[in-house]
Scaffold this motif. Sequence first.
Motif, mmCIF file in Angstrom:
data_model
loop_
_atom_site.group_PDB
_atom_site.id
_atom_site.type_symbol
_atom_site.label_atom_id
_atom_site.label_comp_id
_atom_site.label_asym_id
_atom_site.label_seq_id
_atom_site.Cartn_x
_atom_site.Cartn_y
_atom_site.Cartn_z
ATOM 1 N N THR A 114 -6.449 -27.461 8.220
ATOM 2 C CA THR A 114 -7.910 -27.180 8.664
ATOM 3 C C THR A 114 -7.760 -25.283 9.044
ATOM 4 O O THR A 114 -8.694 -24.877 10.054
ATOM 5 N N LYS A 115 -6.674 -25.660 9.297
ATOM 6 C CA LYS A 115 -5.708 -23.497 9.775
ATOM 7 C C LYS A 115 -5.030 -23.682 9.039
ATOM 8 O O LYS A 115 -3.466 -24.344 8.709
ATOM 9 N N TYR A 116 -4.595 -22.093 8.711
ATOM 10 C CA TYR A 116 -3.602 -21.508 8.095
ATOM 11 C C TYR A 116 -3.263 -21.978 6.599
ATOM 12 O O TYR A 116 -2.504 -22.578 6.517
ATOM 13 N N CYS A 117 -4.274 -21.850 6.094
ATOM 14 C CA CYS A 117 -4.565 -22.090 4.474
ATOM 15 C C CYS A 117 -4.870 -21.485 4.000
ATOM 16 O O CYS A 117 -6.126 -20.176 3.327
ATOM 17 N N THR A 118 -3.432 -21.061 2.782
ATOM 18 C CA THR A 118 -4.171 -19.830 1.642
ATOM 19 C C THR A 118 -4.713 -20.651 0.430
ATOM 20 O O THR A 118 -4.864 -19.199 -0.652
ATOM 21 N N GLN A 119 -4.964 -21.504 0.008
ATOM 22 C CA GLN A 119 -5.395 -22.420 -0.858
ATOM 23 C C GLN A 119 -5.810 -23.477 -0.859
ATOM 24 O O GLN A 119 -6.015 -24.051 -0.250
ATOM 25 N N ASN A 120 -6.962 -22.821 -1.210
ATOM 26 C CA ASN A 120 -8.599 -24.565 -1.009
ATOM 27 C C ASN A 120 -7.649 -25.482 -1.684
ATOM 28 O O ASN A 120 -8.461 -26.359 -1.139
ATOM 29 N N THR A 121 -6.375 -25.405 -2.839
ATOM 30 C CA THR A 121 -6.298 -27.330 -3.352
ATOM 31 C C THR A 121 -6.030 -27.262 -2.029
ATOM 32 O O THR A 121 -5.608 -28.817 -2.660
ATOM 33 N N ARG A 122 -5.512 -27.198 -1.065
ATOM 34 C CA ARG A 122 -4.917 -27.798 0.373
ATOM 35 C C ARG A 122 -6.011 -27.909 1.413
ATOM 36 O O ARG A 122 -5.089 -27.858 2.263
ATOM 37 N N GLY A 123 -6.531 -26.920 1.106
ATOM 38 C CA GLY A 123 -7.500 -26.848 2.565
ATOM 39 C C GLY A 123 -8.157 -27.911 2.861
ATOM 40 O O GLY A 123 -9.255 -28.530 1.710
ATOM 41 N N LYS A 124 -8.689 -29.184 3.565
ATOM 42 C CA LYS A 124 -10.123 -29.745 3.351
ATOM 43 C C LYS A 124 -11.508 -29.105 3.622
ATOM 44 O O LYS A 124 -11.926 -28.321 4.085
ATOM 45 N N ASP A 125 -11.810 -29.611 2.504
ATOM 46 C CA ASP A 125 -12.860 -29.493 1.932
ATOM 47 C C ASP A 125 -13.325 -27.712 1.269
ATOM 48 O O ASP A 125 -14.079 -27.497 1.269
ATOM 49 N N GLY A 126 -11.984 -27.713 0.513
ATOM 50 C CA GLY A 126 -11.210 -25.869 0.210
ATOM 51 C C GLY A 126 -11.661 -24.811 1.393
ATOM 52 O O GLY A 126 -11.667 -23.826 0.451
ATOM 53 N N PHE A 127 -11.096 -25.402 2.825
ATOM 54 C CA PHE A 127 -11.439 -24.960 3.560
ATOM 55 C C PHE A 127 -9.840 -23.771 3.209
ATOM 56 O O PHE A 127 -8.885 -24.258 2.850
ATOM 57 N N VAL A 128 -10.062 -22.511 3.048
ATOM 58 C CA VAL A 128 -9.479 -21.233 3.315
ATOM 59 C C VAL A 128 -9.922 -20.134 4.149
ATOM 60 O O VAL A 128 -10.315 -19.465 4.539
ATOM 61 N N ASP A 129 -8.386 -20.154 4.568
ATOM 62 C CA ASP A 129 -8.595 -18.613 6.460
ATOM 63 C C ASP A 129 -7.326 -17.563 5.985
ATOM 64 O O ASP A 129 -7.288 -16.735 6.898
ATOM 65 N N SER A 130 -6.779 -17.994 4.908
ATOM 66 C CA SER A 130 -5.862 -17.037 4.442
ATOM 67 C C SER A 130 -5.278 -16.272 5.939
ATOM 68 O O SER A 130 -3.641 -15.730 5.776
ATOM 69 N N ILE A 131 -4.945 -16.681 6.674
ATOM 70 C CA ILE A 131 -3.767 -16.623 7.805
ATOM 71 C C ILE A 131 -2.091 -16.717 7.446
ATOM 72 O O ILE A 131 -1.979 -18.031 7.267
ATOM 73 N N THR A 132 -1.056 -16.290 7.511
ATOM 74 C CA THR A 132 0.006 -16.157 7.780
ATOM 75 C C THR A 132 1.038 -16.243 8.572
ATOM 76 O O THR A 132 1.831 -16.564 8.289
ATOM 77 N N VAL A 133 0.318 -15.936 10.077
ATOM 78 C CA VAL A 133 1.174 -15.828 10.849
ATOM 79 C C VAL A 133 0.397 -16.484 12.333
ATOM 80 O O VAL A 133 -0.191 -16.234 12.483
ATOM 81 N N LEU A 134 1.746 -17.335 13.483
ATOM 82 C CA LEU A 134 0.388 -18.173 13.752
ATOM 83 C C LEU A 134 -0.230 -16.784 14.967
ATOM 84 O O LEU A 134 0.395 -15.796 15.143
#
Length: 271
Positions: A114-134
């Motif tokens: 649900t956060k820090y996700c660049t791939q819709n296959t790994r995000g909940k319900d297709g979630f993507v935010d493309s954040i790659t640094v904390l």
Amino acid sequence: MRKLTILFALLTLSVGLWAEIPTRNVAIVEIYNGDQLLYRAFEPTSVKYLQEQVPIYEYVDLGLPSGTLWATTNIGADSVHQVGGYFMWGGITSDVESYDWAHYPYGESEWTLTKYCTQNTRGKDGFVDSITVLLPEDDAATQNRGPEWRTPTIEEWQELNNTDYIVQEAVTDYRGTGVGGVIVYKKTKEEGATYYPAMDVHIFLPGGGYYKGTQIEYNSSNYNVEYWSSTLNAGSCSLALDKKGDSGYGAGSRRYGKPVRPVYVGTGNKE
């Protein structure tokens, strides 16, 4: 030959109107190379509580091209040889019942992030935010030490491994503490010297393995050095990049518990 100046001062700290809080004497040691501040230390290693309970922490200038200033202690540690707390990647507390997906703050599995996700296959319900640094609100260093500190990026860890600027030494007994880990020295050894003495500018990374579930994992040497970076492995959103051992880098599951060694980014870091 290197010429170092060691400045020693005794600072008396009082708390003005708060008469019930006692005055403290704090020894401050600074090592200079000419006008360049190489090292600042406070004794005791961490002055726990001063006015308004603001802690004082140490950092070291290892002479890196980036100017990165590395803390001398891990988050949650009271001395340089303690491992301190273990944190999930993106978690800000070491008070964790079990280091698994059930207790991870941003996803119930590696496929429902649900956060820090660049791939819709790994995000909940297709979630993507493309954040790659904390972000600061999810950075254990920032949240536990304040806005002048953060978790280092993978590039900063890689710079710390560059033998043009530093020397790493794996040890099983750091300064008689019985703790194994990796010493990172600034590359300033006197010509002809065969070893780096204790006063040479350095940081020590104690090895404490990492937590998986409720079990701590070690390698065969029992001083496995693994530390989080703030950088996500974008190719696999469930993994974050980290430092392993005295030379290598890898990626660990973000649900694991690992130590954090912060870097100082305060406005007063250039002297």
